[in-house]
Every structure is written in structure tokens, then in C-alpha cells.
Design a protein around this motif. Structure first.
Motif, short mmCIF file in Angstrom:
data_model
loop_
_atom_site.label_atom_id
_atom_site.label_comp_id
_atom_site.label_asym_id
_atom_site.label_seq_id
_atom_site.Cartn_x
_atom_site.Cartn_y
_atom_site.Cartn_z
N LYS A 141 0.83 -1.21 0.00
CA LYS A 141 0.00 0.00 0.00
C LYS A 141 0.87 1.26 0.00
CE LYS A 141 -3.29 2.39 3.03
NZ LYS A 141 -4.03 2.28 4.31
N SER A 142 1.93 1.27 0.80
CA SER A 142 2.79 2.45 0.86
C SER A 142 3.44 2.71 -0.49
CB SER A 142 3.87 2.26 1.93
OG SER A 142 4.77 1.25 1.59
N LYS A 143 3.83 1.64 -1.19
CA LYS A 143 4.44 1.80 -2.51
C LYS A 143 3.40 2.18 -3.56
CE LYS A 143 8.36 -1.17 -1.53
NZ LYS A 143 9.18 -2.33 -1.93
N PHE A 144 2.19 1.66 -3.40
CA PHE A 144 1.09 2.01 -4.29
C PHE A 144 0.80 3.51 -4.18
CE2 PHE A 144 -3.52 0.60 -5.49
CZ PHE A 144 -3.34 1.12 -6.76
N ILE A 145 0.77 4.02 -2.96
CA ILE A 145 0.54 5.45 -2.76
C ILE A 145 1.68 6.28 -3.35
CG2 ILE A 145 0.39 7.25 -0.98
CD1 ILE A 145 -1.16 5.23 0.74
N GLU A 146 2.91 5.80 -3.19
CA GLU A 146 4.05 6.50 -3.79
C GLU A 146 3.91 6.56 -5.31
OE1 GLU A 146 7.59 4.53 -2.55
OE2 GLU A 146 7.36 5.06 -0.42
N ASP A 147 3.43 5.46 -5.91
CA ASP A 147 3.21 5.46 -7.37
C ASP A 147 2.18 6.51 -7.77
OD1 ASP A 147 4.97 3.34 -7.76
OD2 ASP A 147 3.41 1.83 -7.50
N LYS A 167 -5.95 8.66 -1.45
CA LYS A 167 -5.65 8.33 -0.05
C LYS A 167 -6.93 8.28 0.78
CE LYS A 167 -0.91 10.13 0.19
NZ LYS A 167 -0.03 11.17 0.78
N ALA A 168 -7.85 9.20 0.49
CA ALA A 168 -9.12 9.20 1.22
C ALA A 168 -9.94 7.95 0.91
CB ALA A 168 -9.92 10.45 0.87
N ASP A 169 -9.87 7.53 -0.35
CA ASP A 169 -10.60 6.32 -0.74
C ASP A 169 -10.03 5.08 -0.06
OD1 ASP A 169 -12.49 7.49 -2.38
OD2 ASP A 169 -11.26 7.36 -4.18
N ILE A 170 -8.73 4.88 -0.19
CA ILE A 170 -8.15 3.63 0.29
C ILE A 170 -8.11 3.57 1.81
CG2 ILE A 170 -5.70 4.34 0.32
CD1 ILE A 170 -5.13 1.57 -1.02
N ASP A 171 -7.99 4.74 2.47
CA ASP A 171 -7.91 4.75 3.93
C ASP A 171 -9.26 4.85 4.61
OD1 ASP A 171 -5.15 4.48 4.10
OD2 ASP A 171 -4.80 6.63 3.95
N VAL A 172 -10.24 5.48 3.91
CA VAL A 172 -11.52 5.75 4.57
C VAL A 172 -12.69 5.13 3.81
CG1 VAL A 172 -13.07 7.52 5.46
CG2 VAL A 172 -10.58 7.89 5.51
N ASN A 173 -12.93 5.64 2.60
CA ASN A 173 -14.17 5.28 1.90
C ASN A 173 -14.27 3.78 1.62
OD1 ASN A 173 -14.76 8.00 1.89
ND2 ASN A 173 -13.87 8.34 -0.15
N TRP A 174 -13.24 3.21 1.03
CA TRP A 174 -13.30 1.79 0.70
C TRP A 174 -13.26 0.93 1.96
CZ3 TRP A 174 -9.05 2.49 -3.58
CH2 TRP A 174 -9.60 3.23 -4.64
N SER A 175 -12.54 1.40 2.95
CA SER A 175 -12.51 0.67 4.22
C SER A 175 -13.88 0.65 4.86
CB SER A 175 -11.49 1.30 5.16
OG SER A 175 -10.18 1.17 4.66
N ASP A 176 -14.59 1.78 4.77
CA ASP A 176 -15.95 1.83 5.33
C ASP A 176 -16.86 0.82 4.64
OD1 ASP A 176 -15.20 3.78 7.08
OD2 ASP A 176 -16.08 5.44 5.95
N THR A 177 -16.73 0.70 3.31
CA THR A 177 -17.55 -0.26 2.56
C THR A 177 -17.28 -1.69 3.01
OG1 THR A 177 -17.61 1.18 0.61
CG2 THR A 177 -18.09 -1.15 0.26
N LEU A 178 -16.02 -1.99 3.26
CA LEU A 178 -15.62 -3.36 3.56
C LEU A 178 -15.74 -3.72 5.04
CD1 LEU A 178 -12.41 -3.47 1.33
CD2 LEU A 178 -14.57 -4.62 0.86
N TRP A 179 -15.81 -2.71 5.92
CA TRP A 179 -15.69 -2.95 7.35
C TRP A 179 -16.75 -3.93 7.87
CZ3 TRP A 179 -11.96 -2.39 10.64
CH2 TRP A 179 -12.22 -2.45 12.02
N SER A 180 -17.96 -3.79 7.42
CA SER A 180 -19.05 -4.63 7.95
C SER A 180 -18.93 -6.08 7.52
CB SER A 180 -20.41 -4.08 7.51
OG SER A 180 -20.52 -4.11 6.09
N HIS A 181 -18.04 -6.35 6.57
CA HIS A 181 -17.90 -7.71 6.06
C HIS A 181 -16.73 -8.47 6.68
CE1 HIS A 181 -20.83 -7.07 2.79
NE2 HIS A 181 -20.33 -5.85 2.73
N ARG A 182 -16.02 -7.81 7.59
CA ARG A 182 -14.83 -8.45 8.17
C ARG A 182 -15.25 -9.61 9.07
NH1 ARG A 182 -16.40 -4.72 11.67
NH2 ARG A 182 -15.84 -4.88 13.89
N ASP A 183 -14.33 -10.53 9.26
CA ASP A 183 -14.56 -11.65 10.16
C ASP A 183 -14.47 -11.17 11.60
OD1 ASP A 183 -14.72 -13.40 8.02
OD2 ASP A 183 -12.56 -13.74 8.01
N ARG A 184 -15.18 -11.86 12.48
CA ARG A 184 -15.16 -11.50 13.89
C ARG A 184 -13.71 -11.59 14.42
NH1 ARG A 184 -19.31 -14.52 17.76
NH2 ARG A 184 -20.70 -13.37 16.34
#
Length: 772
Positions: A240-246, A259-276
Motif C-alpha cells: 500500500k505504501s508503494k502504491f501510494i508512492e506510485d 488516499k481518502a478512498d483507500i484509507d476511509v471510503n473503501w474501508s468503510d464499505t468493507l468494514w461490515s464484512h470483516r470476520d469476527r
């Protein structure tokens, strides 16, 4: 989820015997260098082996410092310590083999080169023979001095039958040979003591600090980055750090948004699907990126195409495994330039932005999931960590549909879900017809999907309001680069018919048939809509939709039966018999062979393949099928009964057809496991496999065998043969019976009798049985 460092003191034996690991040196690592022949390398090698020798013989326990790596099921993949582990491996198999220790548990493989992989495998399998006591003590005459000297391990190995001289060009193999010679020079006179100490896990003369980094998969720079709490960074965090550098370098205008997408928006979409218990969703994004990088990477290249092996790694084909690391992808040929970055980000936005994502089911209102259930695919592929197919990987077809789905929404999202459904229906039909066999095909298919979409968008700009079906209907001259031309022509005809709602519903119904999978040209031929081969001419005087419906009511139930391997129609060869009762439908293949085409699901020898309408259609087979459907005894509601009635009318046909369609035809054809039958002049052979050099039977002796067994209650033995020079025969009541070129030969010992007819042979056998 990150784990704290868990250091364990281990011996080399613990890796294999206690933990049951195998060591895998990944392709991204360097060659084995401790066997180099430079002066500096020689000194390091001698000193290191001398140091190991002293450690082993002095009775103490000595550490070789840290060895870092990560565990992948039963594989230990070292990030640091590769050289030491390889030297220890060579030492253990050398000493163990001399002392009779089985070394097959010490699996170490190099993926740096194919030759390295093969050499390690062969050495492990053969080391007990190569390094036997007798071999290691052998003496040979030195070419330079003329004096006798002890043979070297490298010389023993290069004298083996499994050795390839070309392996000397592999630095790893050459280095291993050099190291074995050094080990032998220092250990050959202390083998017994060294073995006893080294293989005694209570003494543990050589140990190291073993650090398995369970969540750390990146081997980019061969170092461990630690954060302030002493936790190793995960492979995704480094990627991820290298992806952001690119993005910062090539797309600075969207850096903040990304950065806002990968750190916040997309994480928010995926958060409810995480394993316990999971504290982040990085593993979700990693799974998504693996597939997106494989799809987009080859298309973003401006240079020559990627090598087939690199493509196999990207698509995880042929048991290839992805190492999720930025420079691993670079070494596989991917270039993280603006083109690739734009593609990846656009895909991720469709996949994970709340405004677009299929995870918000309301966003898919009106989408027909039959052609591609995107929600199910995402859930299994990203969230559950499961693969869409049962063979351990995403299928090429699923990857292609993911690509087609994402790019349509990027380019044509304004058209809505019904048009997306029509697009995915087209891609489904084309991909099912094409057959994606390898990674190179996959790239061609991806490019073809994009060209189709570009063509639609171009015409859409010219003709405002153009929809998918109308675009297909007016695009007869379009030539898809990868997909079969015959299937595109079928799509054009169907699009023209689907302009009428009554035809649309019937075509949808036929396309959904599980055996046809969108390829319904044969149904259109049977009802008189299409001719028996391509290219198709513009539609004129087409039959009514009612006629097509009546035809479907007959043929779809038949296809349901012949499309199942366990149906009675298939197992008893009823369709084969019915087809033969109409005509010899089987096309000639190589070496005077034919095939029954009674293998549902087979790419080349299924009814579906035989009935394909293209520029090389098998006209006779199409006519036979039509004759069955049009037969007055055929009823779509009673398939088995209908076929048996048709078969019973098989009269004016050649003898071989009558045999195969007769009472014992099923038993005889069952010998043809792959469906092959061959014609050698007037002789007919049933191949048990695909060629004559496998076991085969002869038709006339087969029918005699069945009659003797079932009608005359004898106990015959059938002898199938392999060689072209041998004759199949029946052994019964002390006689041996063969048939060839219309003549029967009956042997009793060295005495033989000749007969022209099978009935004469049966009479002879029954009369003989009465006399006995």
C-alpha cells in the motif's frame, strides 16, 4: 491482523521432522552464492564449513542468528537466511545419505530457475545412492597428475543418468556442486561422529532463531520493518505504501482523493464484512488487487506481451502462486505507470465506492444475475476468501466477467442495470463459446472485451440512444478478435429476432438451458430459422415464434438428457443408437477413427460440439438430429421411450450399425471409454482409449462373445489386444476364435478351422459342447 514477534530456537531438523515444513526459496530471491568460485567466496566457504564442523564436533550448541520468513500452509518461505539454510540442507543430506538416513523429508526447492527446481528434486530423490559409503570412498585417476585421488561429490552427481549437462549454466546448481565438494573435503574423515552429533536433536549443535512472520508476505527488500510497538508490517501495508508512492509520482492530481478512498471510503464499505476478531480489512483489498492486477496489468503494458510463465503467475494458473509484493509484480513484467494506476483505481471505485458497489444491493435494481452473479462472486472471492471454482482458483471465465462488468459500468454506467444485463449476457455467451484454455487466451479475451465495448461506445456517440441489443443487431460485419466468429453471427441473428418481445422471451428461455449455455444456434436451425452453416444471410421468411416454441418443447428436454453423464440416455447410448438408425453421423477423424460424441461436457467429443453451427458444420449429424426431432414417434415428454421406438425401426442399415443399435450394442460401446471406434478396411475396432496402441476390441468377436454368454449360456473369455499385429480373440471350451476380413478362424491347439459366418461358428461350438 498483525502478530507480535514470536522467536523460536530451532535446529534444521526441527523444520522438517517436527514442524513438517518444506523450504521454498521463492523466484524473487537471488541464486545460491556460497558456492561461487571467487577468491573471497572460497575463503568464506572454507571458513563457514570449518566453523560448522567445529560446532558439530565440540559437543556444544551454537546459534547461526536469525532466520526470517513466513509460513504458507506447509511451506516455509525465507526472507533472510536462504544461503545458510541451503548450506545446512546440503550438509544434512550428505551426512545422512552416507549413514543410510532417509532424506526424503528434507524437501528444499529453488524457484529461481526451473533447472534449480529440478536439480534439488533429483538430488533429494537420489542422494542416498549418490552419497553411499562405496561411492564416496571411490578413487579415480587424476587427469593432470596421473595419480589416484578421491572422487568428488560433484563428479559422482555428473555421472548420474538424471544429470543434465546444461545445469552447469545455472549458478545455483553450480554453487551447490562446489559446496558439496567443500563439505566432502572437510567432513569425509569424520562422517560417523559428525552424523551422530548433527542428527541427535538433544545435542542440537547448530541452531538458529526462527522467526515465522505469519502475516508478512512481502520479500521486496529482504528486510523487516518494525513499528514502534515491535510489530512487523504486513505485506499489504508495504504494498500500500508503494502504491501510494506510485500515485504521488504519476497521478499527483488525484493523490488526496486516492488516499481518502483507500484509507476511509473503501474501508468503510468493507468494514461490515470483516470476520469476527479482525481489526482491519487489508486482506480484503489484497484479494481484490490480486485479481485486478492480473486483469489490468497485461493490458496496461505498452511494450511486448508478457511471457506465458509470468501470465500463469498473475492468473494463478498451473499451480503458480502469487507473492503479494510490489517488486514481485514488477519482475513479472507489470509496470506501475499512470495507465495501470488509472485502471486499478477505476476498478476499485466501481467495486467499492458506495455509489456504485454491488455490495449495496439497491444499486443493482433491475440487474439480471443469471449471466454473472456479481454479488456472489465478490462475497466468495473477497470476503470469504474462497475461490469461485473448486479447483483452487478463480476461473478464467469469472475473471473475464469481472473485467467486463467493471468496465461497462465505468464507460456506460449511465445506461442502467438492464443494459448491463444485456452486456453481461453477450459476454457470457461469447466466453462460453470461446473456451479459455490458458493465460495467453485470457489476455486476448480481455483485449477483445475492451474492443467490443469501444465499438459500442463509438457507435453510441454517433447514434444517440443506441442500446446493446440494437448495436449487436446492426453489427454483422464486426469481427471480434478472440471470440468465435460463428458465435458472433449467432448473437447478431438473435439480436434481430429479439426486437420482437415474443421471440425475446423464447430466446432467453433457450439461452438459459444449462447444456446450451447461450449457444442456441442448433435450436434455431431445427426450427428453420438458420441454415446449417455460417455465414448467415439476412433473415427472410422466418418461421413464426410459435413454430420455434414447439421445436424448443421437443429439443430442450432431449438436450437435458444427453447433457448428463449419469442419465440413462447417455449410459445406455440411446442417442448414439438413434442417430445411427438415421445415418452414420460420425465425422472421420485421424487414423480412420470416429467418435460416438456421447461425452457430455467434453470440449471436442460432446453432442453440443457435434451440433455446433459454424463454417464447418457436420451436416450429416445435423440432419440426423433433425430427423429424430421430426420423427412421428418422437415425444419431448417421453425421451427414452421415443428414442427406443426410433431405434427399433433401424432396418436398412449396415451390419455394424445393426450390431451397435441392437440388443448388445450398449455392452459393446461401453468398452470405448473415450468414445473412439476405428475402421480398418472391413474390420471395425472398439478402442478402449483413444489409440490402437492401447487395448482395443474387434466388433464381430464382441458380438459373438455377448451372444455366447447371454444366449447360449457359455462362459467365454474375451482377450483384447494392444498390438496392431495381434488379433482379438475369444477363448471358450478349449477353443480360441478370431475374426478378420470377414473370415472366422477357430483354433484347437495348432489345428484350425475356417468359417465364413458367425452362425457357423456358433453351430460348431454348440455341437462340440454336446459331444463333450
Amino acid at each position: 491482523m498483525n502478530d507480535k514477534i514470536d522467536v523460536k530456537e530451532m535446529s534444521f531438523l526441527d523444520i522438517f521432522l517436527k514442524n513438517k515444513y518444506e523450504i521454498v526459496i521463492p523466484s524473487i530471491q537471488r541464486d545460491y552464492v556460497q558456492g561461487r568460485t571467487t577468491d573471497k567466496a572460497k575463503k568464506i566457504r572454507k571458513d563457514f564449513i570449518s566453523e560448522l564442523k567445529s560446532y558439530i564436533l565440540n559437543g556444544g550448541s551454537h546459534s547461526l542468528d536469525f532466520i526470517y520468513g513466513y509460513i504458507d500452509n506447509t511451506r516455509f518461505i525465507p526472507l533472510d537466511g536462504q544461503q545458510r539454510l541451503t548450506t545446512l540442507w546440503l550438509l544434512h543430506i550428505y551426512l545422512g545419505s552416507i549413514k543410510g538416513e532417509k532424506s526424503t523429508s528434507f524437501v528444499l526447492s529453488y524457484e529461481t530457475r526451473d533447472s534449480s527446481t529440478r536439480f534439488c528434486k533429483e538430488l533429494l530423490v537420489n542422494c542416498d545412492k549418490v552419497f553411499s559409503v562405496e561411492n564416496i570412498k571411490k578413487e579415480i585417476k587424476d587427469k593432470n597428475s596421473g595419480k589416484k585421488r578421491k572422487i568428488k561429490p560433484s563428479e559422482l552427481i555428473m555421472n548420474e543418468a538424471w544429470w543434465f549437462y546444461s545445469w552447469l549454466a545455472d549458478p545455483t546448481v553450480k554453487g551447490m556442486l562446489t559446496m558439496l565438494d567443500e563439505i566432502d573435503s572437510q567432513f569425509h574423515d569424520v562422517v560417523h561422529e559428525a552424523y551422530t552429533n548433527l542428527f541427535d536433536n538433544k545435542i542440537r549443535p547448530i541452531v538458529f532463531e526462527f522467526l515465522p512472520l505469519k502475516e508478512f508476505h512481502d520479500i521486496d527488500d529482504l528486510y523487516i520493518k518494525m513499528n514502534a510497538r515491535g510489530l512487523p508490517l504486513t505485506s499489504f501495508e508495504i504494498f500500500k505504501s508503494k502504491f501510494i508512492e506510485d500515485v504521488e509520482q504519476y497521478l499527483p492530481a488525484i493523490e488526496k482523493e486516492f488516499k481518502a478512498d483507500i484509507d476511509v471510503n473503501w474501508s468503510d464499505t468493507l468494514w461490515s464484512h470483516r470476520d469476527r476478531g479482525d481489526k482491519n480489512i487489508d486482506h480484503f483489498l489484497e484479494r481484490a488487487l490480486k485479481v485486478l492486477l492480473a486483469n489490468e496489468g497485461p493490458l496496461a503494458r505498452r511494450e511486448s506481451s508478457l511471457k506465458p510463465e509470468d501470465l500463469d503467475y498473475l492468473f494463478e494458473a498451473n499451480n503458480k502462486i502469487i507473492t503479494f509484493a510490489h517488486n514481485w509484480y514488477e519482475k513479472r513484467g507489470l509496470v506501475f505507470n499512470s495507465s495501470l494506476l488509472k485502471r486499478l483505481i477505476a476498478d476499485l471505485k466501481i467495486l467499492l465506492d458506495s455509489a456504485h458497489t454491488a455490495l449495496e444491493h439497491s444499486n443493482l435494481f433491475g440487474y439480471q444475475t443469471d449471466w454473472f452473479d456479481v454479488v456472489k462472486a465478490i462475497e466468495r472471492w473477497i470476503f470469504q476468501g474462497k475461490n469461485v471454482s473448486d479447483d483452487g482458483n478463480l476461473t478464467y471465465n469469472t475473471r473475464l466477467k469481472i473485467h467486463a462488468y467493471l468496465h461497462f459500468l465505468q464507460d456506460c454506467g449511465d445506461l442502467g442495470m438492464s443494459e448491463l444485463s444485456e452486456w453481461m449476457r453477450l459476454i457470457y455467451n461469447l466466453s462460453e463459446a470461446a473456451g479459455l484454455d490458458n493465460s495467453e487466451d485470457m489476455v486476448k479475451a480481455l483485449k477483445s472485451v475492451e474492443k467490443l465495448l469501444d465499438n459500442f461506445n463509438t457507435k453510441r456517440k454517433i447514434s444517440n440512444g443506441l442500446i446493446i441489443n440494437e448495436w449487436i443487431a446492426i453489427s454483422k460485419d464486426l469481427k471480434p478478435d478472440f471470440f468465435p466468429a460463428y458465435q458472433w453471427e449467432e448473437e447478431v441473428i438473435k439480436a434481430q429476432l429479439r426486437r420482437q418481445s415474443n421471440w425475446k422471451n423464447l430466446i432467453d428461455h433457450a439461452e438459459h438451458h444449462p447444456y446450451l449455455n447461450g449457444q442456441i444456434g442448433i435450436t434455431l436451425y431445427l426450427s428453420g430459422v438458420l441454415p446449417n452453416k455460417t455465414p448467415f444471410q439476412p433473415l427472410e421468411n422466418i418461421p413464426s415464434a410459435d413454430i420455434y416454441k414447439k421445436s424448443l418443447d421437443k429439443v430442450l428436454p432431449l438436450f437435458s438428457q444427453i447433457g448428463q453423464a449419469d442419465s440413462k440416455i447417455t449410459k445406455e447410448f440411446l442417442m448414439v443408437k438413434a442417430m445411427l438408425s438415421k445415418d452414420d453421423y460420425m465425422p472421420w477423424l485421424s487414423s480412420y477413427r470416429k467418435n460416438f460424441y456421447n461425452r457430455p461436457g467434453h470440449r471436442d467429443y460432446s453432442w453440443k460440439r457435434l451440433f455446433r453451427i459454424d463454417d464447418n458444420s457436420n451436416i450429416i449429424s445435423l440432419n440426423c438430429l433433425k430427423a429424430i426431432i421430426d420423427d412421428s414417434d418422437f415425444d419431448g415428454n417421453q425421451i427414452e421411450e421415443s428414442l427406443n421406438k426410433i431405434i427399433s425401426k433401424c432396418n436398412d442399415r449396415p451390419l455394424w450399425v445393426k450390431i451397435l443399435t441392437g440388443k448388445f450394442g450398449t455392452n459393446i460401446m461401453s468398452h470405448a471409454k473415450q468414445g473412439f471406434i476405428a475402421f480398418d478396411n472391413n474390420n471395425i475396432l472398439i478402442y478402449h482409449q483413444s489409440q490402437r496402441n492401447h487395448y482395443h476390441s474387434e466388433l464381430m468377436t464382441c458380438i459373438l462373445y455377448e451372444e455366447l454368454k447371454h444366449i447360449y449360456q457359455m462362459k467365454p473369455e474375451y482377450i483384447s489386444v494392444k498390438s496392431q499385429e495381434d488379433d482379438c480373440r475369444i477363448n471358450v471350451n478349449g477353443y480360441s476364435i478370431c475374426h478378420w476380413n470377414g473370415k472366422w478362424t477357430v483354433w484347437e491347439g495348432y489345428n484350425e478351422k475356417k468359417y465364413d459366418k458367425k452362425d457357423d461358428v456358433i453351430k460348431f461350438l454348440t455341437d462340440s459342447a454336446k459331444e463333450k
